[in-house]
Design a protein around this motif. Structure first.
Motif, short mmCIF file in Angstrom:
data_model
loop_
_atom_site.label_atom_id
_atom_site.label_comp_id
_atom_site.label_asym_id
_atom_site.label_seq_id
_atom_site.Cartn_x
_atom_site.Cartn_y
_atom_site.Cartn_z
N GLU A 200 -31.27 43.68 -0.71
CA GLU A 200 -31.33 43.30 -2.12
C GLU A 200 -30.54 42.01 -2.38
O GLU A 200 -30.99 41.12 -3.10
CB GLU A 200 -30.79 44.44 -2.99
N VAL A 201 -29.36 41.91 -1.76
CA VAL A 201 -28.54 40.71 -1.96
C VAL A 201 -29.25 39.48 -1.42
O VAL A 201 -29.31 38.43 -2.08
CB VAL A 201 -27.17 40.89 -1.26
N VAL A 202 -29.83 39.60 -0.23
CA VAL A 202 -30.48 38.44 0.39
C VAL A 202 -31.75 38.06 -0.36
O VAL A 202 -32.00 36.88 -0.63
CB VAL A 202 -30.80 38.76 1.87
N ASN A 203 -32.57 39.04 -0.71
CA ASN A 203 -33.84 38.74 -1.38
C ASN A 203 -33.64 38.14 -2.76
O ASN A 203 -34.50 37.39 -3.24
CB ASN A 203 -34.69 40.01 -1.48
N ASN A 204 -32.52 38.47 -3.42
CA ASN A 204 -32.29 37.97 -4.77
C ASN A 204 -31.47 36.68 -4.80
O ASN A 204 -31.24 36.14 -5.88
CB ASN A 204 -31.56 39.03 -5.61
N HIS A 205 -31.03 36.22 -3.62
CA HIS A 205 -30.22 35.00 -3.62
C HIS A 205 -31.11 33.78 -3.85
O HIS A 205 -32.13 33.61 -3.17
CB HIS A 205 -29.47 34.86 -2.29
N THR A 211 -39.61 32.33 3.43
CA THR A 211 -40.47 32.03 4.57
C THR A 211 -39.69 31.16 5.54
O THR A 211 -39.35 30.02 5.19
CB THR A 211 -41.75 31.30 4.14
N PRO A 212 -39.34 31.66 6.73
CA PRO A 212 -39.55 33.02 7.23
C PRO A 212 -38.78 34.06 6.39
O PRO A 212 -37.74 33.74 5.81
CB PRO A 212 -39.00 32.96 8.66
N ALA A 213 -39.31 35.27 6.38
CA ALA A 213 -38.72 36.32 5.56
C ALA A 213 -37.37 36.75 6.10
O ALA A 213 -37.16 36.78 7.32
CB ALA A 213 -39.67 37.52 5.52
N PRO A 214 -36.40 37.05 5.22
CA PRO A 214 -35.10 37.55 5.68
C PRO A 214 -35.26 38.86 6.46
O PRO A 214 -36.19 39.63 6.20
CB PRO A 214 -34.32 37.76 4.38
N ASP A 215 -34.36 39.12 7.37
CA ASP A 215 -34.45 40.30 8.23
C ASP A 215 -33.08 40.96 8.31
O ASP A 215 -32.07 40.29 8.54
CB ASP A 215 -34.92 39.90 9.63
N VAL A 216 -33.04 42.27 8.09
CA VAL A 216 -31.80 43.05 8.15
C VAL A 216 -32.04 44.20 9.13
O VAL A 216 -32.87 45.07 8.89
CB VAL A 216 -31.40 43.59 6.76
N PHE A 242 -24.81 27.95 0.69
CA PHE A 242 -25.46 29.25 0.79
C PHE A 242 -24.62 30.22 1.62
O PHE A 242 -24.44 31.40 1.23
CB PHE A 242 -26.84 29.08 1.43
N ARG A 243 -24.07 29.78 2.73
CA ARG A 243 -23.29 30.65 3.61
C ARG A 243 -22.08 31.25 2.89
O ARG A 243 -21.86 32.46 2.92
CB ARG A 243 -22.84 29.84 4.84
N TRP A 244 -21.30 30.38 2.23
CA TRP A 244 -20.10 30.85 1.56
C TRP A 244 -20.44 31.81 0.42
O TRP A 244 -19.78 32.83 0.22
CB TRP A 244 -19.30 29.66 1.03
N ASP A 245 -21.48 31.49 -0.35
CA ASP A 245 -21.83 32.33 -1.48
C ASP A 245 -22.38 33.67 -1.03
O ASP A 245 -22.09 34.72 -1.63
CB ASP A 245 -22.86 31.60 -2.35
N LEU A 246 -23.16 33.67 0.06
CA LEU A 246 -23.71 34.94 0.55
C LEU A 246 -22.61 35.84 1.10
O LEU A 246 -22.64 37.07 0.87
CB LEU A 246 -24.76 34.66 1.64
N LEU A 247 -21.64 35.29 1.80
CA LEU A 247 -20.52 36.10 2.29
C LEU A 247 -19.77 36.76 1.13
O LEU A 247 -19.38 37.94 1.22
CB LEU A 247 -19.57 35.22 3.11
N HIS A 248 -19.59 36.02 0.06
CA HIS A 248 -18.88 36.56 -1.11
C HIS A 248 -19.70 37.66 -1.78
O HIS A 248 -19.19 38.76 -2.05
CB HIS A 248 -18.59 35.43 -2.10
N LYS A 249 -20.97 37.39 -2.04
CA LYS A 249 -21.80 38.37 -2.76
C LYS A 249 -22.06 39.62 -1.93
O LYS A 249 -22.22 40.71 -2.49
CB LYS A 249 -23.12 37.71 -3.15
N THR A 250 -22.10 39.48 -0.60
CA THR A 250 -22.32 40.64 0.24
C THR A 250 -21.18 41.64 0.12
O THR A 250 -21.38 42.84 -0.06
CB THR A 250 -22.48 40.19 1.71
#
Length: 280
Positions: A200-205, A211-216, A242-250
């Protein structure tokens, strides 16, 4: 007395001729030097405005144009004084050979600079890392030196031969770049819930490309944690944002879902009665 005056009178035309040649030589030299600088600036402006010319080759191209005009200017000045330019060129060729043998390292830098501009493994504005340890954004590939600007604003100047002989990792050549993030999930926590939260976090970021689709996926089992790998693509120009923001939101999202951070736990058996003590 008459002989002396006649001698001076005979020297006057020769002196006038030498003075005129000197005047013309100085004028040719001054105009040629000025024209070389003017032409170099004009070429730089035209090249920088064109979308078809790589900014990397602009400094070297301008330097070549300027010095080509200056060399022709010097030859024209020598010709004005009656010097046989053919013999001068032959002497310069021999001197160039001697200088070339003495300055092999410098010539290697020139050759390496030409190869860098022809093959273009690096371009101005790209972020690169060299196997020699240097890294930064390419500022300029010159005739002898390559200049990099590090992320902290420090300029690094390298000989072209060092860059050419190094393994170059180019982080900016592709428009997109993949980010792999390993997230630890404690044993006993709901693994499916954790993976759903990560998706959910990745798809909504807003910066995550679809494309390519995120993979977990579950990546590895360790002593105290299950590693889940999050693989997602982003634009290279906004990769670090993107990297810094994703680490925080995760981390925020996992905490909100009640999933605690993994803490190493050791289980120690004390005595023969099998009593156990857990220590973090």
């Amino acid at each position: 007395m008459d002989a002396t005056l006649n001698g001076f009178a005979a020297m006057i035309p020769a002196a006038i001729d030498i003075a005129l040649n000197l005047l013309w030589g100085v004028l040719i030299l001054g105009i040629g030097w000025w024209a070389a600088g003017l032409l170099g600036r004009w070429v730089r402006r035209v090249a920088e405005r064109s979308n078809r010319i790589d900014r990397t080759i602009v400094p070297m191209f301008c330097t070549t144009v300027v010095w080509a005009v200056r060399v022709f200017t010097l030859i024209a000045v020598l010709a004005q004084f009656g010097v046989q330019t053919a013999s001068i060129i032959a002497v310069l060729g021999a001197a160039g050979l001697a200088v070339g043998l003495a300055l092999q390292g410098t010539l290697q830098n020139i050759a390496a600079g030409i190869m860098l501009l022809i093959l273009r493994p690096i371009r101005a504005g790209e972020y690169v890392a060299l196997s020699s340890g240097a890294e930064g954004t390419v500022e300029e590939v010159g005739l002898f030196l390559t200049r990099l600007v590090q992320g902290d604003g420090i300029h690094v100047t390298l000989p072209n031969s060092t860059v050419w002989n190094a393994t170059i990792t180019n982080y900016s050549r592709n428009a997109t770049r993949r980010f792999d993030m390993a997230v630890g999930i404690r044993y006993g926590d709901d693994l499916d819930r954790a993976m759903a939260t990560l998706r959910e976090v990745v798809n909504n970021h807003p910066l995550a490309l679809q494309t390519p689709a995120p993979d977990v996926r579950v990546f590895e089992y360790r002593d105290n944690v299950v590693l889940v790998n999050v693989r997602v693509w982003a634009e290279s120009a906004r990769y670090w944002e993107f990297r810094w923001d994703l680490l925080h939101k995760t981390r925020v999202a996992l905490d909100a879902a009640g999933l605690r951070p993994p803490v190493p736990v050791r289980e120690i058996t004390v005595g023969g009665d099998g009593a156990t003590v857990k220590s973090a």
